[in-house]
Structure formats: structure tokens, C-alpha cells
Design an enzyme around this catalytic site. Sequence first.
Site, PDB file in Angstrom:
ATOM      1  N   ASN A 161       0.823  -1.025   0.003  1.00 44.62           N
ATOM      2  CA  ASN A 161       0.006   0.076   0.085  1.00 44.62           C
ATOM      3  C   ASN A 161       0.844   0.949   0.098  1.00 44.62           C
ATOM      4  O   ASN A 161       1.594   1.639   1.108  1.00 44.62           O
ATOM      5  CB  ASN A 161      -0.999  -0.128   1.220  1.00 44.62           C
ATOM      6  CG  ASN A 161      -1.896   1.218   1.217  1.00 44.62           C
ATOM      7  OD1 ASN A 161      -1.557   2.307   0.942  1.00 44.62           O
ATOM      8  ND2 ASN A 161      -3.010   1.086   1.930  1.00 44.62           N
ATOM      9  N   PRO A 162       1.014   1.817  -1.263  1.00 46.28           N
ATOM     10  CA  PRO A 162       1.935   3.066  -1.130  1.00 46.28           C
ATOM     11  C   PRO A 162       1.774   4.126  -0.227  1.00 46.28           C
ATOM     12  O   PRO A 162       2.608   4.724   0.269  1.00 46.28           O
ATOM     13  CB  PRO A 162       1.711   3.545  -2.443  1.00 46.28           C
ATOM     14  CG  PRO A 162       1.014   2.626  -3.527  1.00 46.28           C
ATOM     15  CD  PRO A 162       0.277   1.620  -2.445  1.00 46.28           C
ATOM     16  N   LYS A 163       0.346   4.292   0.125  1.00 44.95           N
ATOM     17  CA  LYS A 163       0.156   5.264   1.326  1.00 44.95           C
ATOM     18  C   LYS A 163       0.687   5.074   2.513  1.00 44.95           C
ATOM     19  O   LYS A 163       1.489   5.742   3.062  1.00 44.95           O
ATOM     20  CB  LYS A 163      -1.191   5.562   1.073  1.00 44.95           C
ATOM     21  CG  LYS A 163      -1.967   6.919   1.870  1.00 44.95           C
ATOM     22  CD  LYS A 163      -3.405   6.882   1.708  1.00 44.95           C
ATOM     23  CE  LYS A 163      -3.713   8.280   2.342  1.00 44.95           C
ATOM     24  NZ  LYS A 163      -5.101   8.550   1.992  1.00 44.95           N
ATOM     25  N   GLY A 176       9.002  -6.335   4.640  1.00 41.39           N
ATOM     26  CA  GLY A 176       8.892  -5.357   5.668  1.00 41.39           C
ATOM     27  C   GLY A 176       9.510  -3.853   5.440  1.00 41.39           C
ATOM     28  O   GLY A 176      10.768  -4.199   5.030  1.00 41.39           O
ATOM     29  N   GLU A 208      11.432  -0.563   9.221  1.00 44.75           N
ATOM     30  CA  GLU A 208      12.942   0.262   9.840  1.00 44.75           C
ATOM     31  C   GLU A 208      13.886   0.782   8.587  1.00 44.75           C
ATOM     32  O   GLU A 208      14.620   1.563   8.992  1.00 44.75           O
ATOM     33  CB  GLU A 208      13.634  -0.819  10.394  1.00 44.75           C
ATOM     34  CG  GLU A 208      12.658  -1.142  11.785  1.00 44.75           C
ATOM     35  CD  GLU A 208      13.121  -2.593  12.423  1.00 44.75           C
ATOM     36  OE1 GLU A 208      13.967  -2.197  13.403  1.00 44.75           O
ATOM     37  OE2 GLU A 208      12.623  -3.777  12.131  1.00 44.75           O
TER      38      GLU A 208
END
Length: 764
Positions: free
Chosen positions: A658-660, A728, A731
Site C-alpha cells: 500500500n503506497p500510502k 517489511g 525500519e
Amino acid sequence: MSIMQTLVQTAARFKPDADPDPLIASKKYVGRALDRVDGRLKVTGGARFTAEYAPDDMVYAAPVFSTIAKGKVRRLDTAAAESSPGVIAVITPKNMPRLVTPSLTDFAKLDKIAASNLPVLQDDSVHWNGQVIAVVIAETHEQAQEAAARVRADYDADEGMVSFERNKDKAIMPKDVLGEPPEIKIGDAEKNLKSAPVQVDATYRSPYYNHSAIEPHATIAYWEGDDRLYVFDSTQWVEGYRNSLAHVFALNRENIRVMAPFVGGGFGGKAGFWWNTILCAAAAKMVGRPVKLALSREGVFRIVGGRTVAEQRVALGATREGKLTALIHTGLTVTPDHARYAEQCTFPTRHLYATEALHVAQYVVNLDMVANTWMRAPGESIGTFAVESALDELAVELRMDPIELRRKVEPARDPTKDTEFSSRNLIEAYERGAAEFNWSSRNLQPRSRRDGAWLVGHGVATAYYPALRFPGGARVRLEADGTAIVQAAANEMGMGVATGQLQHAADRLGLPLHCVEFDYGDSHLPTSPMAGGSCQTLSILAATRATVEKLHRELLKLEQKDSASPLKGAKYEDLVARDNGLFLASEPSRGVSYVEILRKAGKPYLEVEGVSSAPMEMMKYSMASYGAQFCEVRVNETTGEVRVARWLGSFDCGTVLNPKTAMSQLRGGIVMGIGMALTEEMLVDGRSGRIMNRSLAGYHVPVNLDVPRIDVLFNDIPDPQTALGAHGIGEIGITGVAAAIANAVYNATGKRVRDLPITLDKLL
Ligand code: MOS
């Protein structure tokens, strides 16, 4: 056995590569910039965070902190506190329930977690300045705080070791660094360095940092009888806390339920199992009522550790063409003996660059401090500051563009694991970023661009974070009306977990988004790893994938009891899930809806639980996300003030769910990196070990005016070894940021600052 050894042994039996996840090619919701599903609740105040729960009859706990770093509490005067209004009890080691000592995180099992293995309020010993020495329970929060201030302690104080500077010579090499060897040598790096035509050899320093999550740590605990415990906690790992509580209170795991529907940021500070949770549960047991222990901001600084101070040497030997002949990275960090956490600052160097000879080594000095812990990209954030600053220094020596240098040192295989990369497109990230940022207009010559009183400079640095996955489980329940619920004990601390996982579940099931629910934040749900190490997304994707496969196989079996079924004779491998049902891949018009399958089978629902496999791909490949951080800084020539004027992060982190929400994660990491580079620093009194700036008035996180517009680009190239091709991304955003800023400051001013934070005094 370390997790690495476990993995190596199992990897020997690793089956040949599976095909890439077929959903990569047919995803529908995945990849869309959808709003967060919990966005409305959060902005309207409808989302309840731990401290906002209010069970009937609840009372309040307030800790009392030690004012010495080491020694014994000789006398504790609790009389004034006990007679204070509203006080119910004062807990001291004398009346504290006897508890099992927490055990440190075991990376072979990774089921329990504790930041420190000290007994919790079981005796009169003091191990750090700020340790809890008593807890007051009262009818109101204010009464508890007031009474806590009336507890008086006399100490027999020992000297203690609290100064990093004065105790550096007592450094030792730890047994391991997160299960990996503390030292790796390939060839003779020191010899190569001495004979290299171009050399860089420098020491980089970074201070203690504090996570400063917006929600301070909070717990509410209550008991049912002697053996059932319910806990709301602002944790990053409901299940790890459940298991740790079971250990400490000697209970069955099934008898404990830890809930954390919403968490207001953690950044690693809510992953370790800290004293506040244990003390709250013990207090609830003692008074037989629900107890809330909500730490003040000062309380967080006192009893929840942050990122260690670090001193790192990076030495590079290179040919005039920019090939590395020697890469040396040694790091010294602090950890108390009761934490034994050597922050993995040399990890990026183990996997980033091609070199003829390599030497990485880590050392720790054991100080009498609160346990240090993971903080957003622990290791990689400070490690990339050192190695990416050094690479920039080498580029300066070579009079070479720093991106050109990154091309010269790009390895074909992982330099220390000697394995293939599952997916590595770092140079592409640099190239896309360079075009967007207009890098080619940058001046190679430092101090050659100005705008009035402001010197303008540009810097780049590599971002790096491993792509980790842990085994996990999920439950999928398909209802007769064709809706589905996916459950996993996931933790949502603001990353957009629920939204991304819903997008995946809808695509995996072939259902419209509004027909799927995702339940999380409760240790009663199927097992999930922590929201840490950027592993949660990937781990739950894999668990959901395995569970939905199981569901589809069972549905196919049910369906094939009907001899007239359009799926007659079909195998699982022939199917695709879409349009609310299962269809033949080869004959798209032949299929059957979930509603129809369950109706024919006469089932009100079908529920399955599944688990993902062990993460063998992590052993077979070098798996990581990469990125290129670009920035423009302006340094005021008169005052030394540094302003970050422009930012672009260009990332190679697999398929973007989800780019947002993803951009928000990466921007957040970059903002935190700006703080790390310019404003944040936890100051420890070198005599008393007392943290001096234990508030957000004294510990400066960047505010809006410190942060420019941040642009984020994604390669969006799927990793063939992961579910959906995803990684992920929690980080990687912070990594490389401090180096990019230091490199830009050098480009602006001609001054190389190797000592974070880059405050104005260092530039005058
Ligand atoms: Mo992250 S520091 O593993 O929450």
C-alpha cells in the site's frame, strides 16, 4: 543453539526454489494506496489505547525510582506514603510477590522476551539510576504520584560504572551479536589497508537515543482468582508478553490474555518485556483489583532503555579506480550485564559491498545502566552512519561521484554469506533517485554553492535493512454469506498493519475488500512474531498464504462431493481464487462461489488454522531491502545552524502493499533519522548515571519545522522468495539518513562531522 545454527541445519534440507507467489501477477487490492482501515477511529479519538481502558474498581500504580546507579537500598521509609490520602498499598521487596526472574530473549526459540534478566523488585539491590525501588498503589493517579514522592530511600552506594568515556578500555567481545559471530575476517584487511593507494580510516560516534514514542508505556492488569491474568499493554508483541508473563508468574500460557488493539508507536521500545508490565500485574495480584500503571514520560526514560552510545571505526583501502581492497568496521557499544545486547552496528557492512578483504568486529562495555534495547533499525541505523560516511570520505579522496563509487563496489554475491541475493536492485534505486533529485547538478567541490548566508550541500547514502521472516500462524473463517475473517496475533502500532493485511487477504481469497475482516492485537489469536525487525508483515503474509491454501484445499474437497461440480476432477493447483469463489485457471468461466460450496455442504462456516514454514529462504539467500537517501542541507555560515531543505528516499523493498501507508512508514523513518542526525541525544551524567534530559523538553525530537517535504520512490520489484514479493519496511527508512546528512553537510561546508548529533557548535 543460536537461531543461525538452527537455520543452517534446517537449510541443509531446503527444497528447491518454489515458484514465485502467483498472486504477484494477479493482485488487485495489493499495491493500491488505500486509506487506513483504522484511520477514522484514530483521528476521531475512537481508537482506545491501553491507558484509556477503565475496568470497574480500577486503582493506580506509581513507581519510585532509585537515585543511585549501583548499590543497595539500606532503608526505605514508606510511612509518609502509606498514610497519604487514597493509598492502598506500597510495594517494596519485602511484600512484593515472589516472582520467577525474567529470562533474556532467546533467539533460538524467540517465544519469550525480556530486556533485562534482573529479578524484579525481589531484593534491595540497585543496578541502574532510575530502577524502580517501590510502587505505590492508590485510588487515583494523582494520589499515587503524590505518595510516591513521599517515599524516602537511604542507600549504600557503590562506585558503579556509568561513564562510557572512562570505561572504554574495559570492552570485551560478546559471545554473539544477535546469534551471529561478533567477528568476521576475510583475507587480511589490515595488511591490504596499509598497502592501498587510497585510504580512509576514521572513528564515528553516536550518542544514546530514546525511542520517544508518542504513547508512553502503559499497562492495565487484573486477575480472576489466583491463576487467570488479563493484561492490556502498549506492547509490540502480545504473544511474547503473554509468554513472558506466564514465565515470571509461573502460570499456564493459556491462562493469560494480553491485549493491545492500538499502540501509539513503539520503535523497538515496546518489544522487550520491561518492569512496568511485571510490576502492574504484581500490583493487581496484591490488591485484588484492576491496576493501571501508566508511565510518565520521565518514567519511560528511567526504566525503558533506548539505543546505546556507539563508537565505530571504519577503514577503507581502495584502488584509484574505486575498488575496495580492505573494508574494516569495528564497533564498541554499551550494554549492562543484565541485558547483554550488543547492538548489531556492523551488520550492514557484512552484506553491502564487494571487497578483497573484510574485517568486522564488535565489542561491548558493561555499564551499570538501564538495559539498552532495539530502537528502529538497531545496528543498521548507526552502522550505516559510520560505513556510509566513510564511503563518502573515500569518494572525496578519489574525487569521484559517490554514486559512481557505489557502482564500483556493488557485489555480485553476498560478501560474507557467499550466497546469492534473492532480490537486490540498489543501483537501480540510486539511478531512479538521482534522476528525480537532479543529482547531476550537484557540485563535487565542497563549499562551492551558497544562497546568501546559507551554504548549500547535497549528500547521498545507502539504506539497508534485512528482510526477515519468522514462522507464524493464522486462522481464516469463511462464513456462509461469503464474508471472511482473518485472524493473527498481530500488533498495530501505527504502521498500517491491518490495512495491508486486509488488502492481501482480500486478494488471496478473491473477495471484495469490504467482505474481509482482520482481527489482531490479542494473544488469544493465532501465533504471530513481534512487530519488530520489520518481520511482521512478511511473516503474517506467509502465514495467511499457507492458511488460505489450506482453506481452498478443504473447500475443493467439499465441492468435489458434488458430482455435477464445475470443479470436478480439478486439482488445487488448477484453481484461482477470484470473484468470491474458486475458478479453473485454464477455463475462467468454470467455477463456483464460496457461498455455493458452503450451501451445498450444509456448513454455516468453514474455519481453518495454518502455519507458515520455517524461513529457510533466509539461509539460502541474502535477503534485504535497500535504498538510496538523497538530501539537500543548508548550513548557516554565521550560526552553524543546519536545515534539511529537501529529501528523497528511493527504496528497493519488494512489492509495495500500500503506497500510502508505506510512504508514511518510510517518511517516519526518515524523520527519525533527521532527529538522530541533528537534534536527538540522551545525556547521561558520567558520575551518577542519571539521565539528565528525561523529557521531550530536553530530548529534542524533530518538529514540523525541522522536516522538509519528503519524497519517496519505490522500485516495486517483487522478491521471488517471499509471499507477494514483499518485504517489511518498518525500519529501513531511518537507515542511511544520518550519513546522507553528514555527507551533505560536508559538501556544503567542507567540514566532516563524525560525531552525532551534528549540532551547530561542531560547525563553527
Ligand atoms: Mo524494531 S527496533 O525491531 O521495533
